[in-house]
Design a protein around this motif. Structure first.
Motif, PDB file in Angstrom:
ATOM      1  N   PHE B 102       0.841  -1.208   0.000  1.00 35.25           N
ATOM      2  CA  PHE B 102       0.000   0.000   0.000  1.00 35.25           C
ATOM      3  C   PHE B 102       0.872   1.253   0.000  1.00 35.25           C
ATOM      4  O   PHE B 102       0.598   2.220  -0.696  1.00 35.25           O
ATOM      5  CB  PHE B 102      -0.919   0.014   1.230  1.00 35.25           C
ATOM      6  N   VAL B 104       3.990   1.545  -1.055  1.00 37.49           N
ATOM      7  CA  VAL B 104       4.645   1.690  -2.361  1.00 37.49           C
ATOM      8  C   VAL B 104       3.663   2.326  -3.355  1.00 37.49           C
ATOM      9  O   VAL B 104       4.017   3.250  -4.088  1.00 37.49           O
ATOM     10  CB  VAL B 104       5.153   0.332  -2.897  1.00 37.49           C
ATOM     11  N   ALA B 105       2.409   1.866  -3.331  1.00 37.57           N
ATOM     12  CA  ALA B 105       1.397   2.405  -4.263  1.00 37.57           C
ATOM     13  C   ALA B 105       1.168   3.894  -3.998  1.00 37.57           C
ATOM     14  O   ALA B 105       1.041   4.680  -4.929  1.00 37.57           O
ATOM     15  CB  ALA B 105       0.095   1.631  -4.123  1.00 37.57           C
ATOM     16  N   TYR B 106       1.136   4.277  -2.734  1.00 32.55           N
ATOM     17  CA  TYR B 106       0.913   5.696  -2.394  1.00 32.55           C
ATOM     18  C   TYR B 106       2.093   6.570  -2.834  1.00 32.55           C
ATOM     19  O   TYR B 106       1.915   7.702  -3.274  1.00 32.55           O
ATOM     20  CB  TYR B 106       0.674   5.828  -0.883  1.00 32.55           C
ATOM     21  N   LEU B 108       4.303   6.013  -5.295  1.00 33.79           N
ATOM     22  CA  LEU B 108       4.832   5.736  -6.643  1.00 33.79           C
ATOM     23  C   LEU B 108       4.638   6.920  -7.605  1.00 33.79           C
ATOM     24  O   LEU B 108       3.798   6.903  -8.491  1.00 33.79           O
ATOM     25  CB  LEU B 108       4.178   4.469  -7.203  1.00 33.79           C
TER      26      LEU B 108
END
Lengths: 109, 245
Positions: B102, B104-106, B108
């Protein structure tokens, strides 16, 4: 006025933030089976190189959509190329670019 | 959540060359909001909620111009569409589950994706040993560093806008090109097999710039690049199949 703006826009920001998070995360979490093939993988692996081009070429040679190659900024960026080539330090490009640009602005008023 | 310090440091080291650009853009972004007398919370909240520089600039400029809300939302989402490709490109490398993914997604962003690509290439060319690195931790390190700098500079730019006027004699276009030119040159130098593709993309970048602008142009170049790479792979697959048969 401030309170009105904040109460209206914070939920909008949360919505855009969630959409951005979704776009960044959806394929990070779930890659559909049909996307798991060599052709598509090759396409996805090209994204980093394309991104470098997209961040360098238009911003170097165009100003607000108009082709403008004859500027001191372009000259400064060209002058940076040998510095990066031999130093192998990508971080030098902005620092030396700004220094060269400042120098050129003094030399070419 | 266990984070590996050496990988975090690696991520911070890899993103360091991009930090001057994040500093300058953070200052300019804060300045833009402060100069337009927008509330501080409005400006800073975009930085920690959305955390996507180009979209943030668009949103703040649209608010200053009193644009309607729905077009702002739609355009911001279109601007960020390219992030779909980043997630897909990193899917095989981000293997951890749970909160780390989560995070990493935020985090990126374009910059963190460039760092991820650099680390991937170092791993593939054995300059970095895969078993010594926790890829997600390196991205989290790079992302949190970039996030902190971006948020701090937004605040500084907002409150000290008057002192920063001299900075803005340098165009933002020059800062973007200057930041990523170094990576492009090293990509050309270190990976000869990529040169033909880079050359094709330079031509496409130049030609596309006559028709499109800003983030739409960015998206168009990424999609055209992916299509060209896929076509080349398709031709290669056909060639191998014909050799086998």
């Amino acid at each position: 006025m401030e309170i009105t703006e904040i109460t209206v826009f914070i939920p909008v920001f949360v919505l855009i933030g969630l959409a951005t998070f979704f776009m960044r995360g959806i394929f990070l979490f779930f890659l559909p089976r049909f996307m798991d093939n060599s052709i598509l993988k090759k396409g996805l692996n090209s994204v980093s190189n394309s991104l470098l081009i997209a961040l360098v070429i238009p911003f170097t040679f165009f100003v607000e959509g108009v082709f403008s190659p004859w500027r001191v900024e372009v000259l400064a960026l060209i002058a940076v190329i040998p510095i990066i080539w031999f130093s192998r330090k990508p971080g030098y490009s902005l620092i030396f670019g700004i220094l060269i640009l400042m120098g050129l602005n003094i030399l070419i008023p | 959540m266990k984070l590996h310090q050496s990988s975090i440091k690696l991520g911070v080291r890899f993103i360091s060359p991009i930090i001057p650009s994040i500093v300058l853009f953070g200052l300019v972004f804060g300045f833009t909001g402060g100069n337009a007398d927008l509330p501080f919370l409005l400006i800073s909240s975009t930085s920690f909620i959305i955390f996507a520089g180009t979209a943030q600039f668009f949103i703040i400029l649209a608010i200053i111009q009193h644009d309607p809300i729905i077009p702002i939302i739609i355009t911001a989402i279109v601007i960020n569409l390219r992030h779909l490709l980043y997630g897909a490109a990193l899917h095989d490398y981000v293997t951890t589950r749970g909160f780390k993914r989560f995070l990493v997604a935020y985090l990126l962003t374009d910059e963190v994706f460039i760092v991820a690509s650099q680390i991937k290439k170092k791993i593939n060319s054995n300059e970095l040993k895969e078993d010594m690195i926790h890829f997600e931790d390196a991205l989290i390190g790079a992302g949190i560093f970039a996030w902190s700098v971006w948020n701090i500079c937004t605040i500084v730019g907002y409150y000290f806008s008057d002192l920063l006027v001299t900075l803005f004699t340098i165009s933002s276009d020059f800062i973007v090109a200057g930041t990523f030119l170094g990576y492009l040159i090293l990509q050309w130098k270190n990976f000869p097999s990529d040169r033909l593709f880079l050359l094709e993309m330079i031509v496409i970048g130049l030609v596309s710039s006559f028709w499109f602008q800003s983030s739409i142009l960015l998206f168009v170049i990424l999609v055209l690049g992916a299509l060209i790479a896929m076509f080349e792979q398709y031709r290669e697959n056909v060639r191998v199949m014909s050799l086998e048969s």
